[in-house]
Scaffold this motif. Structure first.
Motif, PDB file in Angstrom:
ATOM      1  N   ASN A 101      -4.561  -0.460  -2.487  1.00 29.98           N
ATOM      2  CA  ASN A 101      -4.701   0.314  -1.251  1.00 29.98           C
ATOM      3  C   ASN A 101      -3.862   1.592  -1.307  1.00 29.98           C
ATOM      4  O   ASN A 101      -2.637   1.556  -1.195  1.00 29.98           O
ATOM      5  CB  ASN A 101      -4.280  -0.521  -0.042  1.00 29.98           C
ATOM      6  CG  ASN A 101      -5.301  -1.574   0.315  1.00 29.98           C
ATOM      7  OD1 ASN A 101      -6.496  -1.392   0.081  1.00 29.98           O
ATOM      8  ND2 ASN A 101      -4.861  -2.688   0.881  1.00 29.98           N
ATOM      9  N   ASP A 102      -4.537   2.721  -1.490  1.00 29.21           N
ATOM     10  CA  ASP A 102      -3.918   4.036  -1.343  1.00 29.21           C
ATOM     11  C   ASP A 102      -4.448   4.628  -0.037  1.00 29.21           C
ATOM     12  O   ASP A 102      -5.568   5.134   0.014  1.00 29.21           O
ATOM     13  CB  ASP A 102      -4.273   4.948  -2.519  1.00 29.21           C
ATOM     14  CG  ASP A 102      -3.424   4.637  -3.743  1.00 29.21           C
ATOM     15  OD1 ASP A 102      -2.255   4.278  -3.572  1.00 29.21           O
ATOM     16  OD2 ASP A 102      -3.946   4.740  -4.861  1.00 29.21           O
ATOM     17  N   ILE A 103      -3.666   4.526   1.014  1.00 31.52           N
ATOM     18  CA  ILE A 103      -4.115   4.910   2.355  1.00 31.52           C
ATOM     19  C   ILE A 103      -3.893   6.401   2.567  1.00 31.52           C
ATOM     20  O   ILE A 103      -2.804   6.926   2.300  1.00 31.52           O
ATOM     21  CB  ILE A 103      -3.357   4.115   3.441  1.00 31.52           C
ATOM     22  CG1 ILE A 103      -3.399   2.613   3.139  1.00 31.52           C
ATOM     23  CG2 ILE A 103      -3.938   4.413   4.815  1.00 31.52           C
ATOM     24  CD1 ILE A 103      -4.779   2.019   3.100  1.00 31.52           C
ATOM     25  N   PHE A 153       0.843  -1.195   0.000  1.00 32.83           N
ATOM     26  CA  PHE A 153       0.000   0.000   0.000  1.00 32.83           C
ATOM     27  C   PHE A 153       0.877   1.242   0.000  1.00 32.83           C
ATOM     28  O   PHE A 153       2.045   1.214   0.400  1.00 32.83           O
ATOM     29  CB  PHE A 153      -0.982   0.009   1.178  1.00 32.83           C
ATOM     30  CG  PHE A 153      -0.360   0.323   2.520  1.00 32.83           C
ATOM     31  CD1 PHE A 153      -0.234   1.640   2.957  1.00 32.83           C
ATOM     32  CD2 PHE A 153       0.067  -0.696   3.363  1.00 32.83           C
ATOM     33  CE1 PHE A 153       0.317   1.932   4.195  1.00 32.83           C
ATOM     34  CE2 PHE A 153       0.621  -0.411   4.594  1.00 32.83           C
ATOM     35  CZ  PHE A 153       0.745   0.898   5.016  1.00 32.83           C
ATOM     36  N   GLY A 160      -3.357  -3.130   5.734  1.00 32.71           N
ATOM     37  CA  GLY A 160      -2.651  -2.615   4.568  1.00 32.71           C
ATOM     38  C   GLY A 160      -2.540  -3.611   3.431  1.00 32.71           C
ATOM     39  O   GLY A 160      -2.417  -3.220   2.264  1.00 32.71           O
ATOM     40  N   SER A 161      -2.555  -4.906   3.767  1.00 32.88           N
ATOM     41  CA  SER A 161      -2.426  -5.934   2.732  1.00 32.88           C
ATOM     42  C   SER A 161      -3.760  -6.594   2.388  1.00 32.88           C
ATOM     43  O   SER A 161      -3.811  -7.447   1.498  1.00 32.88           O
ATOM     44  CB  SER A 161      -1.431  -7.011   3.186  1.00 32.88           C
ATOM     45  OG  SER A 161      -1.873  -7.612   4.401  1.00 32.88           O
ATOM     46  N   TYR A 162      -4.825  -6.186   3.071  1.00 35.15           N
ATOM     47  CA  TYR A 162      -6.131  -6.807   2.818  1.00 35.15           C
ATOM     48  C   TYR A 162      -6.725  -6.284   1.509  1.00 35.15           C
ATOM     49  O   TYR A 162      -6.731  -5.075   1.248  1.00 35.15           O
ATOM     50  CB  TYR A 162      -7.094  -6.505   3.970  1.00 35.15           C
ATOM     51  CG  TYR A 162      -8.404  -7.248   3.871  1.00 35.15           C
ATOM     52  CD1 TYR A 162      -8.517  -8.548   4.353  1.00 35.15           C
ATOM     53  CD2 TYR A 162      -9.520  -6.663   3.284  1.00 35.15           C
ATOM     54  CE1 TYR A 162      -9.715  -9.245   4.267  1.00 35.15           C
ATOM     55  CE2 TYR A 162     -10.716  -7.355   3.187  1.00 35.15           C
ATOM     56  CZ  TYR A 162     -10.808  -8.644   3.678  1.00 35.15           C
ATOM     57  OH  TYR A 162     -11.995  -9.328   3.576  1.00 35.15           O
ATOM     58  N   GLN A 163      -7.199  -7.199   0.671  1.00 32.93           N
ATOM     59  CA  GLN A 163      -7.803  -6.819  -0.606  1.00 32.93           C
ATOM     60  C   GLN A 163      -9.059  -7.642  -0.865  1.00 32.93           C
ATOM     61  O   GLN A 163      -9.077  -8.854  -0.616  1.00 32.93           O
ATOM     62  CB  GLN A 163      -6.816  -7.052  -1.765  1.00 32.93           C
ATOM     63  CG  GLN A 163      -5.693  -6.045  -1.849  1.00 32.93           C
ATOM     64  CD  GLN A 163      -4.793  -6.303  -3.038  1.00 32.93           C
ATOM     65  OE1 GLN A 163      -4.123  -7.328  -3.110  1.00 32.93           O
ATOM     66  NE2 GLN A 163      -4.771  -5.360  -3.977  1.00 32.93           N
TER      67      GLN A 163
END
Length: 282
Positions: free
Chosen positions: A176-178, A85, A166-169
């Motif tokens: 993921n752009d946090i 991310f 952060g790695s969950y999709q």
């Protein structure tokens, strides 16, 4: 010029106490602002080294968990090359706002012992000499517990949350752009919440002193406390069992320590009462 007469705690009115409290709060706030100013100037170290540390795959927590998983033959989910991310700021004042709030949070953490000192100066005049003597280590012990909690939140809660979220999709089509404020909020909340949770023994100590908690009541409601601890663990960690257990274990240990502390406080109070009764008889 007339000298200012210092009143004792018994002579002070309600408004006098409010005025005294106001000055303690002002001094504590000034201490936080000074520490925040120092943290504001150390922007590079605080952001690049500390706050963005848990985002990097070589962070110490991931390394330890990876080696532990390999040794135990478990799922090596903490062995990875990168967390997929990116952090972005989508508002004009996003980075400046994150800088300000991070500096204030760091100022609060750094100045925490002094905040406790001002709190202690406010309440100590109302205590008896024996109570003041017995509570001399209050600031040191409370500060140590708070800093241990902050470190626990930073090195355990934050990495677990960042790695999972952060790695969950839901799909490979979504990247993921946090947002910067979201990332900073997670790290700040994890550290501060853990620091305050680790103050549990001190809270139980004060409640026992006030007669609002006893070892028997703490044992009686242990099951409810366990449920509450698991709920808190679920709130401040990602929704997987391993993370919740890792967070819940030290809090459970603190709860058991709190029962022991409560027992010691009551035992000491009973001993003092017996000594006072013997003194009166003599």
């Amino acid at each position: 010029m007339a000298k200012k007469v210092t009143k004792s705690a018994d002579e002070m009115s309600f408004l006098d106490h409010l005025e005294e409290l106001r000055w303690h709060l002002i001094r504590a706030t000034v201490a936080v602002l000074i520490a925040a100013g120092i943290a504001f100037m150390a922007k590079g170290f605080i952001f690049d080294v500390i706050l963005f540390g848990p985002k990097n795959a070589d962070f110490i927590t991931y390394d330890i968990l990876c080696k532990a998983a390999q040794y135990l033959g478990l799922n090596e989910s903490f062995c990875f090359d990168e967390i997929p991310f990116r952090i972005q700021s989508r508002t004009m004042a996003g980075q400046f706002s994150a800088h300000m709030w991070t500096a204030i949070t760091a100022g609060f953490i750094i100045a925490f012992p002094y905040i406790l000192y001002e709190f202690w100066r406010f309440i100590s005049p109302a205590l008896h000499e024996k109570e003041r003597s017995a509570s001399r280590g209050f600031i040191i012990i409370s500060s140590i517990l708070f800093f241990i909690g902050v470190l626990f939140g930073y090195y355990i809660v934050s990495p677990l949350s960042i790695n999972f979220l952060g790695s969950y999709q839901v799909s490979e089509e979504v990247f993921n752009d946090i947002d910067l404020s979201s990332y900073m909020g997670l790290v700040r909340t994890s550290a501060l919440a853990s620091g305050l949770v680790f103050e549990l023994p001190i809270i139980i100590f004060l409640l026992t002193k006030l007669g609002l908690a006893t070892p028997e009541s703490l044992k009686k409601y242990r099951k409810f406390a366990l449920v509450g601890i698991l709920i808190v663990s679920a709130v401040i960690t990602p929704p997987d069992i391993a993370s919740q257990v890792i967070v819940a274990i030290p809090v459970l240990i603190l709860y058991e320590i709190s029962i022991f502390i409560s027992r010691l406080v009551l035992r000491k109070q009973l001993k003092e009462e017996r000594e006072n009764q013997l003194t009166k008889r003599d």
